[in-house]
Enzyme design. Sequence first.
Site, short mmCIF file in Angstrom:
data_model
loop_
_atom_site.label_atom_id
_atom_site.label_comp_id
_atom_site.label_asym_id
_atom_site.label_seq_id
_atom_site.Cartn_x
_atom_site.Cartn_y
_atom_site.Cartn_z
N HIS A 34 0.83 -1.20 0.00
CA HIS A 34 0.00 0.00 0.00
C HIS A 34 0.86 1.25 0.00
CE1 HIS A 34 1.20 -0.65 4.13
NE2 HIS A 34 1.01 0.65 4.33
N HIS A 115 5.40 6.23 -1.34
CA HIS A 115 6.16 5.01 -1.59
C HIS A 115 5.34 3.77 -1.23
CE1 HIS A 115 6.76 5.51 2.74
NE2 HIS A 115 7.04 4.21 2.77
#
Length: 172
Positions: A34, A115
């Site tokens: 995620h 990220h």
Amino acid sequence: MKYGIALFPSKKIQDLVNSYRKRYDPNYALVPPHLTLKSAFEVTDEDVPRITEELRSIAEITPPMKLAIRKVSSFSPVNNVIYLKVEPTEQLLQLHDRLHNGSLNSAPEYSFVPHITIGQKLSDDEHSDVYESLKMLDVKHEETIDRFHLLYQLENGSWTVHETFLLGKDCK
């Protein structure tokens, strides 16, 4: 109870990331790959309806956005974390800001660096070896993200989706 807000990339990227997370991320079994939009925060059961309503409003004014991944990077020497770097588009930055204002107001612990974690909590030597290998990956991926998720943490430490919010006013 602890809540967090994240978006999930496509299955293609999740599969790529998980092929490494199995070995290099101790949180592999706790949450799927995620992009964290808002780190864990405490919420009482009474506050959840108000927060979900605010998240619905934020989702409505946020159009679907492009998610672009171009390379593997690292937070070293601050943290031995290896990740897929997500391009910080204006829309993504605005969404992050909106999720830290209003009744969700809080200062993020770190500067927002979009990220998707590949590995973390690695020793210095392991981090160096793995990063040197992974940074040679030719990662060029783009996709459209049309939703984000309010997650909550279970007693065993794993995270599950409480509610999904579709982006854009036509996604009610």
